[in-house]
Every structure is written in structure tokens, then in C-alpha cells.
Design a protein around this motif. Structure first.
Motif, short mmCIF file in Angstrom:
data_model
loop_
_atom_site.label_atom_id
_atom_site.label_comp_id
_atom_site.label_asym_id
_atom_site.label_seq_id
_atom_site.Cartn_x
_atom_site.Cartn_y
_atom_site.Cartn_z
N LEU A 186 0.83 -1.20 0.00
CA LEU A 186 0.00 0.00 0.00
C LEU A 186 0.87 1.25 0.00
O LEU A 186 0.59 2.22 -0.73
CB LEU A 186 -0.93 -0.01 1.22
N ASN A 187 1.92 1.26 0.82
CA ASN A 187 2.82 2.42 0.86
C ASN A 187 3.46 2.66 -0.50
O ASN A 187 3.58 3.81 -0.96
CB ASN A 187 3.93 2.20 1.90
N THR A 188 3.90 1.59 -1.14
CA THR A 188 4.57 1.73 -2.43
C THR A 188 3.64 2.33 -3.46
O THR A 188 4.04 3.21 -4.24
CB THR A 188 5.07 0.36 -2.92
N LEU A 189 2.39 1.92 -3.46
CA LEU A 189 1.43 2.48 -4.41
C LEU A 189 1.15 3.95 -4.10
O LEU A 189 1.05 4.78 -5.02
CB LEU A 189 0.13 1.68 -4.36
N VAL A 190 1.04 4.29 -2.81
CA VAL A 190 0.81 5.69 -2.42
C VAL A 190 1.97 6.57 -2.87
O VAL A 190 1.77 7.64 -3.48
CB VAL A 190 0.59 5.81 -0.91
N PHE A 191 3.19 6.13 -2.58
CA PHE A 191 4.36 6.94 -2.95
C PHE A 191 4.56 6.97 -4.47
O PHE A 191 5.12 7.93 -5.00
CB PHE A 191 5.61 6.42 -2.24
N ALA A 192 4.09 5.93 -5.16
CA ALA A 192 4.17 5.95 -6.62
C ALA A 192 3.26 7.04 -7.19
O ALA A 192 3.63 7.76 -8.13
CB ALA A 192 3.77 4.58 -7.18
N VAL A 193 2.07 7.19 -6.60
CA VAL A 193 1.16 8.26 -7.03
C VAL A 193 1.78 9.63 -6.76
O VAL A 193 1.73 10.54 -7.60
CB VAL A 193 -0.20 8.11 -6.32
N LEU A 194 2.39 9.78 -5.58
CA LEU A 194 3.04 11.05 -5.25
C LEU A 194 4.20 11.34 -6.20
O LEU A 194 4.40 12.49 -6.61
CB LEU A 194 3.54 11.02 -3.81
N ALA A 195 4.96 10.31 -6.55
CA ALA A 195 6.06 10.50 -7.50
C ALA A 195 5.53 10.91 -8.86
O ALA A 195 6.13 11.76 -9.55
CB ALA A 195 6.87 9.21 -7.62
N LEU A 196 4.40 10.34 -9.25
CA LEU A 196 3.81 10.71 -10.54
C LEU A 196 3.39 12.17 -10.54
O LEU A 196 3.59 12.89 -11.53
CB LEU A 196 2.62 9.80 -10.83
N PHE A 197 2.80 12.63 -9.45
CA PHE A 197 2.40 14.03 -9.35
C PHE A 197 3.61 14.96 -9.43
O PHE A 197 3.51 16.08 -9.95
CB PHE A 197 1.65 14.28 -8.04
N GLN A 198 4.78 14.51 -8.93
CA GLN A 198 5.98 15.32 -9.01
C GLN A 198 6.45 15.49 -10.45
O GLN A 198 7.13 16.46 -10.78
CB GLN A 198 7.10 14.70 -8.18
N LEU A 199 6.10 14.55 -11.30
CA LEU A 199 6.51 14.61 -12.70
C LEU A 199 5.52 15.39 -13.56
O LEU A 199 5.86 15.79 -14.68
CB LEU A 199 6.67 13.20 -13.27
N LEU A 200 4.30 15.59 -13.06
CA LEU A 200 3.28 16.32 -13.80
C LEU A 200 3.36 17.81 -13.49
O LEU A 200 3.91 18.20 -12.46
CB LEU A 200 1.90 15.79 -13.44
N PRO A 201 2.84 18.67 -14.35
CA PRO A 201 2.80 20.10 -14.04
C PRO A 201 2.01 20.34 -12.76
O PRO A 201 1.01 19.65 -12.51
CB PRO A 201 2.10 20.71 -15.26
N PRO A 202 2.42 21.30 -11.93
CA PRO A 202 1.70 21.57 -10.68
C PRO A 202 0.26 22.00 -10.95
O PRO A 202 0.01 22.83 -11.83
CB PRO A 202 2.51 22.69 -10.01
N ILE A 203 -0.66 21.42 -10.19
CA ILE A 203 -2.08 21.67 -10.44
C ILE A 203 -2.44 23.13 -10.22
O ILE A 203 -3.13 23.76 -11.02
CB ILE A 203 -2.94 20.77 -9.54
N GLY A 204 -1.93 23.71 -9.12
CA GLY A 204 -2.27 25.10 -8.80
C GLY A 204 -1.80 26.07 -9.88
O GLY A 204 -2.55 26.93 -10.32
#
Length: 579
Positions: A545-563
Motif C-alpha cells: 500500500l505504501n509503495t502504491l501511495v508513494f508511486a502516485v506522489l512520484a507521478l504528481f511530481q513529474l506532472l505540471p503543478p495543479i495550482g
């Protein structure tokens, strides 16, 4: 109302009882988790011969429905951990409150909210809310919004900085918009600091009987400087071992001149060259911090002491409200009891409603710690100072983000170490290994994220990021300072600047190295049946579960910031409507 009249001392006493209760609850939950996991007999499920006793790489987690008992045991164990972490946090607050941090008595809820009016935005000030006399008045001069050109005074506190002060003063002299005044504060110097400062044509003020380090030195000078400032004065505080980019003052002062609601502009710090691997690890860390602030559109976590600009009246408002609205000695800008005075000043300004930014062009280059011993001392002071500061301010609208950061650090400790424990056990118990396409793909995602976020650190930074294991070891080192700072505060150990370091990185790396040695020698000290136990299933479930959560966070770091993306869309729509 009776609860609002409690003194901080009584609140500290109550926190002591809360701490004891939380520790007892944590122990009970941990015992229940151990009982649930130890007493359950896993169902006998026949496995293909080729998979029996095998472990998955790089994460030994199989995607399947979890055993209910394993899930229950995991939930109890996690609850025990977080309750225990909460106990340490309340113990931290108790220790801080029990000492003389000059913390004001609790304010009524409405008055506490109105603290943000002291340095709040002009729209709030324009409401002209009628407040009873005990409530805070605005610290912003009536002429503040009429100021167009600001005057800048730079303060450089220095203690025996003969070796580096010249470069600091040269970087100030090379500014595209030079400061109006530079003052070197020579604090108990025994070397050539004063001589070098005078050779560069700047003012020198030598402290008198200062025993309170950097904060005390700055307070001595600010006590004489601030009374003569007006709405057009800006004070920059800069470390003597740092240099700033040529456009720092031009960018920062322009921001303050363009926006009367902006109270301070901070620098984005990076590490100087050198220091080998440990120096590069720090530069990678600073590069990622710069990237985070950039994605937050300059909104800061801390006004760095390496180089920050403050409106003079904002600093004066802090001094005027010490001991009444914010912790500290009345009349002093910096809290001399804070281990991290820059972090504490940030909390003070934000509590009074100040808005601050760190623009990308405002770059500061500062020293990196050359040895693990020096780095341990520095980070232990940073972590302990941050914990003590949020403990002094309590849980408020301002500090909620910082409390969340501390909880996230605590979660990171158990998440990373759980993964290392899982893989160590699997490597020592498995009869064989096979690769999982899913987890290999997620591992590659982590690799890309590490490299991309460290890109500005140069090719050396990217080379350090690629193996992953080097930065994992660095993370373990930083986590060790976090845990140690918590334990030191909770146990009442006296704070200081000269802690004896411990070889945490070597110890942290010992277990994985032992496991890899066992693989190479085909030595299995643990029986493969361990992999079929309920407690191991619970551990693998948590790690998965942790690995999947941190994978999502890593993906967000690679995407343009939402704000920032949303603001660009809104700006585009506004331009379209105007045309």
C-alpha cells in the motif's frame, strides 16, 4: 472560559498525563496486534512448485485479497505506531511549555484569529473592524502603500568568518541593484573578520557581551536600527558564509515595491561546490526544495537565514507583539531560546498574518556540511528546533502545515524502514527469486522521479540519484536525526549546538548489506516458511500500500503543478474576455 484561563504550566502538566495515556494505549494496541498476528494460522493454499518459497523483486508483495486477520493486525500495529508518535509529540509540547519560552497565555479563539490582522492584507485592514483595546492593532504604517522606492539595509552576522566573509561582501557589491547600507555584525570574533569587513568598505558593529549567538547579535543591532525605520525601509539578513545571485536584491525589492501586502522575500538556497558524495547529496536535497517552492509559486515554508528581505515595520511588529500574541521576550525580533531562529521568525510573521514568497531568481549559495559528523549536528539542530518551535506555538491555523510535516516525517520513517525490513527478511528466507513486472515498472517510476527532481543539481546530482540506494541511505540518515530529536526532547535532554554524532548511515546500511551477502553465498538463515506467516503477510500488505501511495506522489511530481496550471488557465480566460 475556564479552559482559556489555564496557564501554560498547567497545560504542560495536562500534556504530561495525555502523553502517559497515549503511551499506555500504544502499548495495548501493539500487544493486541502481536496477539492477532501470532495466533492466526494461515490457510493452507497450494502454490505452484516453482513459486513455493520464492520472493518477488524488487518488492515482495503479491497482489491478492488480504487475509482479514493480517489486515486487522496491520491496522492495530499502525494505530499503535501513530498513537506512540502522538505521545512523543505531546511530550515535546510538554517539555517546551515546561521551560521558560516566554509563551503568552492562551487567547480567546476570536482574538487568536485576529492576530493575523497585525500584518494582514490591505483588504482586511480596509474593513476597519472595531476591536476592544486588548485585541491586536495593525502593525503596518498608514503610509506603507504610498511607498514606491525602498531602501535596503543588509545585516551580516559573523562569528570568526575570516575565511568566507570576503566572498559574501563581493556578492553584495555585484548586485544589479546595490544595497543602500551593509552592516557586518562581528559577534565575539577572534580572527580577522572585522579587518576584512572594513577593507571592503562596509560598516562594522561589534556585539557587546552577547551570549545568545546569532539571534542575540541580530537583536542588539535591530534594537537600535528599527526605531529609526519607516515604511520605506527593508532589512536583509544574510549569513556570512553565503553568496547571493546578482539579481537577488533587484528581484526581491521589486516584489516588495509592487505588492504592499508582501511582508518578506526569501532566498532559494543551494549548496556550494565540493564536499564529495555527502556534498552532492545535500545539493540534490536543496535542488528538490527549490523545485517544490517553484511548484508552490514561491510560497515559502521557512524564511531562510542564508538570505531574506523583511519590511522594517514587519520586524518591528514582531518585536512589539512578543510575549502577548506570540512567544518570546517583548521588544526582541528574534527568539533567543529557539534553536532555529529563522524557522521561529517565520512562524511569528505568519501568525501575525504576513505573506511571504521566495521567487526563483533569488538564489543563495551556502556552505554544505563536509562530514557526516557536521551534517548530523546541523540536521539534529534543525529538526529539534522545528519541533520545539511548533510545540511553543501549539496547533493553530498557521502551524497546522508544520505539524502535518512532522507527522509526514514520522510516517516516512515507518514506511521506508518497513520496506527495508520486508526485503531483508525475504532475501534471507527465500529459496529463489523472480521479478514482478508491476513492481519493476513502479521502481522505474521512482528512478525517473529521483533523476528529474534532481536535474538542476547537474550531471553529478543525476548520477547520484540513478542508483537509488545512495539516496535511500541519505534518507535513513535524515530520519535518524528526526527520531533522535524527538527522543531527546521527550527525555528532557538539554539542547545545544555540540551534540556528539552517531554513525547512523553505516548502521542503517549494515542489514541490507548482510542480506545481499547472504544471497551471494546462497545462505538462508531464515526458513522459507516465514514467507507464509500472517505477520509477514501483514508487513507485505503495508509495504504494498505504501509503495502504491508513494508511486502516485512520484507521478504528481513529474506532472505540471495543479495550482499553477489552474492559475494559467484562469489568466488565459481573463485575457480572452478582455479582448
Amino acid at each position: 472560559m475556564r479552559g482559556q484561563q489555564l496557564s501554560w504550566q498547567r497545560r504542560a502538566s495536562r500534556l504530561g498525563w495525555v502523553t502517559a495515556g497515549l503511551l499506555l494505549l500504544s502499548a495495548v494496541l501493539l500487544l493486541l496486534a502481536g496477539w492477532a498476528l501470532a495466533s492466526d494460522q494461515p490457510p493452507v493454499v497450494p502454490e505452484p512448485p516453482l513459486r513455493a518459497g520464492q520472493a518477488l523483486l524488487p518488492v515482495d508483495v503479491q497482489i491478492r485479497a488480504p487475509n482479514p486477520v493480517a489486515a486487522l493486525g496491520l491496522g492495530l500495529a499502525l494505530s499503535a505506531y501513530f498513537v506512540g508518535l502522538a505521545a512523543l509529540q505531546t511530550a515535546t509540547a510538554m517539555r517546551v511549555l515546561a521551560r521558560d519560552r516566554r509563551i503568552p497565555d492562551p487567547l480567546p479563539a476570536r482574538a487568536a484569529r485576529m492576530r493575523r490582522r497585525v500584518l494582514g492584507q490591505s483588504l482586511v485592514r480596509a474593513l476597519q473592524i472595531n476591536l476592544p483595546p486588548p485585541w491586536p492593532e495593525s502593525g503596518i504604517p498608514a503610509t506603507a502603500e504610498a511607498q514606491t522606492t525602498l531602501r535596503c539595509t543588509v545585516l551580516v552576522p559573523a562569528h570568526d568568518e575570516e575565511a568566507v566573509l570576503a566572498q559574501t561582501l563581493i556578492s553584495l557589491a555585484r548586485q544589479t541593484r546595490p544595497p543602500d547600507r551593509v552592516v557586518v555584525i562581528a559577534d565575539n570574533c577572534t580572527d580577522g573578520t572585522v579587518r576584512i569587513a572594513r577593507e571592503h568598505g562596509v560598516e562594522v558593529v561589534e556585539t557587546v557581551d552577547n551570549t545568545q549567538k546569532k539571534a542575540g547579535a541580530l537583536n542588539q543591532v535591530l534594537a537600535t536600527l528599527l526605531p529609526d525605520t519607516d515604511a520605506g525601509d527593508v532589512v536583509m539578513v544574510m549569513d556570512a558564509d553565503s553568496t547571493i545571485s546578482a539579481d537577488f536584491l533587484a528581484t526581491g525589492l521589486a516584489k516588495l515595491e509592487d505588492d504592499p501586502d508582501l511582508m518578506a522575500v526569501g532566498g532559494l538556497f543551494g549548496g556550494e561546490d565540493g564536499g564529495g558524495v555527502i556534498g552532492q547529496l545535500q545539493r540534490n536535497e536543496y535542488a528538490r526544495y527549490q523545485r517544490v517552492i517553484g511548484r508552490r509559486e514561491g510560497r515559502v515554508f521557512v524564511m531562510t537565514g542564508t538570505g531574506s528581505l523583511f519590511r522594517g515595520y514587519a520586524l518591528r511588529a514582531v518585536a512589539d507583539n512578543r510575549g502577548s500574541l506570540i512567544p518570546g521576550t517583548p521588544g526582541q525580533v528574534y527568539d533567543t531560546l529557539a534553536l532555529t531562529e529563522d524557522n521561529e521568525l517565520t512562524l511569528a510573521l505568519k501568525t501575525l498574518g504576513a505573506r511571504m514568497v521566495s521567487p526563483r531568481p533569488c538564489l543563495v549559495t551556502t556552505e554544505v556540511m563536509p562530514t557526516w559528523r557536521d551534517l548530523w549536528r546541523q540536521r539534529l539542530r534543525w529538526q529539534r528546533g522545528a519541533l520545539e518551535n511548533v510545540g511553543a506555538y501549539g496547533l493553530t491555523r498557521t502551524t497546522s502545515l508544520y505539524w502535518g510535516q512532522q507527522l509526514a516525517l514520522g510516517y516516512g520513517v515507518i514506511a521506508l524502514n518497513s520496506y527495508l525490513a520486508l526485503m531483508t527478511i525475504a532475501l534471507l528466507a527465500a529459496d529463489g527469486f523472480r521479478w514482478s513486472i508491476l513492481w519493476v515498472g513502479i521502481g522505474l517510476l521512482f528512478l525517473v522521479e529521483r533523476v528529474v527532481t534532481a536535474w538542476r543539481a547537474g550531471w553529478r546530482g543525476r548520477a547520484i540519484a540513478v542508483p537509488l540506494v545512495i539516496e535511500v541511505g541519505y534518507s535513513l540518515f535524515l530520519q535518524a536525526t528526526f527520531v533522535t530529536s524527538l527522543l531527546q526532547i521527550a527525555s528532557g535532554r538539554k539542547a545545544g549546538w555540540n551534540y556528539v554524532p552517531r554513525p547512523a548511515p553505516v548502521a542503517a546500511a549494515a542489514v541490507p548489506l548482510l542480506a545481499l551477502t547472504a544471497i551471494g553465498a546462497r545462505w538462508n538463515p531464515l526458513p522459507s516458511s516465514v514467507l507464509q506467516t500472517t505477520w509477514f503477510e501483514a508487513l507485505s500488505l503495508f509495504v504494498g500500500l505504501n509503495t502504491l501511495v508513494f508511486a502516485v506522489l512520484a507521478l504528481f511530481q513529474l506532472l505540471p503543478p495543479i495550482g499553477r496550471t489552474w492559475h494559467r488557465i484562469q489568466a488565459g480566460r481573463s485575457q480572452g474576455l478582455s479582448t
